[in-house]
Design an enzyme around this catalytic site. Sequence first.
Site, PDB file in Angstrom:
ATOM      1  CB  CYS A   8     -57.292  63.456 -20.712  1.00 51.18           C
ATOM      2  SG  CYS A   8     -55.782  62.479 -20.923  1.00 51.18           S
ATOM      3  CG  ASN A  11     -54.274  57.210 -21.353  1.00 45.09           C
ATOM      4  OD1 ASN A  11     -54.085  56.025 -21.608  1.00 45.09           O
ATOM      5  ND2 ASN A  11     -54.444  57.626 -20.117  1.00 45.09           N
ATOM      6  CB  CYS A  13     -50.971  65.420 -19.900  1.00 44.55           C
ATOM      7  SG  CYS A  13     -49.684  65.717 -21.135  1.00 44.55           S
ATOM      8  NE  ARG A  14     -55.962  67.088 -20.157  1.00 45.92           N
ATOM      9  CZ  ARG A  14     -56.835  67.480 -21.071  1.00 45.92           C
ATOM     10  NH1 ARG A  14     -57.720  68.413 -20.761  1.00 45.92           N
ATOM     11  NH2 ARG A  14     -56.821  66.964 -22.283  1.00 45.92           N
ATOM     12  CB  SER A  15     -56.659  60.423 -18.210  1.00 46.83           C
ATOM     13  OG  SER A  15     -55.877  59.971 -19.276  1.00 46.83           O
ATOM     14  CG  ASP A 122     -53.987  69.839 -23.187  1.00 49.51           C
ATOM     15  OD1 ASP A 122     -52.993  69.329 -22.632  1.00 49.51           O
ATOM     16  OD2 ASP A 122     -54.241  69.708 -24.394  1.00 49.51           O
TER      17      ASP A 122
HETATM   18  P1  4NP Z   1     -53.720  64.885 -22.281  1.00 45.56           P
HETATM   19  O1  4NP Z   1     -52.772  65.973 -22.975  1.00 45.56           O
HETATM   20  O2  4NP Z   1     -54.982  64.869 -23.096  1.00 45.56           O
HETATM   21  O3  4NP Z   1     -53.914  65.417 -20.916  1.00 45.56           O
HETATM   22  O4  4NP Z   1     -52.962  63.577 -22.330  1.00 45.56           O
HETATM   23  C1  4NP Z   1     -52.476  66.024 -24.325  1.00 45.56           C
HETATM   24  C2  4NP Z   1     -51.577  65.142 -24.855  1.00 45.56           C
HETATM   25  C3  4NP Z   1     -51.245  65.216 -26.194  1.00 45.56           C
HETATM   26  C4  4NP Z   1     -51.848  66.170 -26.994  1.00 45.56           C
HETATM   27  C5  4NP Z   1     -52.770  67.043 -26.458  1.00 45.56           C
HETATM   28  C6  4NP Z   1     -53.074  66.966 -25.129  1.00 45.56           C
HETATM   29  N1  4NP Z   1     -51.497  66.262 -28.388  1.00 45.56           N
HETATM   30  O5  4NP Z   1     -52.001  67.163 -29.051  1.00 45.56           O
HETATM   31  O6  4NP Z   1     -50.721  65.436 -28.872  1.00 45.56           O
END
Ligand code: 4NP
Length: 149
Positions: A8, A11, A13-15, A122
Amino acid sequence: MRAILMVCLGNICRSPMAEAAMRYHAEKAGLDIMVDSAGTAAYHIGKAPDTRGQQVVLHNAGFEMGHFKARQVQAEDFNHFDTIYAMDAQNLRDLEHIRPANSKAKLSLLLEEIGQSQSVADPYYGDISDFETVWSQVSAACEAIIREY
Ligand code: 4NP
């Protein structure tokens, strides 16, 4: 042994939730699969998964992921993993960009495994219900992958 990488943006939240879902369903099925996750961005390197995601995964799967540490995806990952799953369309484009020309790794959107050419939304700026939605999507996709093994 099959090796799967979940990717993602951050790294956190989703992955990591997709990695946990893959480990959970593989263990339930008695299959030995190498699983990891990574982010296309470097913002959160070294951090543990978002606590909301940890809570949802613990509640739904009894799986603890507090020891996971975020890392950034590397071009070499295309040689170490058979399959790389992107959580969303932007992740997929970013991965196509760093993919080495001779790479044999299969690259696709995770939700295509359940017939949906859509992104895992997200949940970072959302609330716990958004993390529950992520879990139900990634869990269904990982269950489908395991069923096809
Ligand atoms: P992820 O979520 O891609 O599912 O881990 C996010 C984590 C951090 C951010 C965006 C999405 N950020 O903008 O910091």
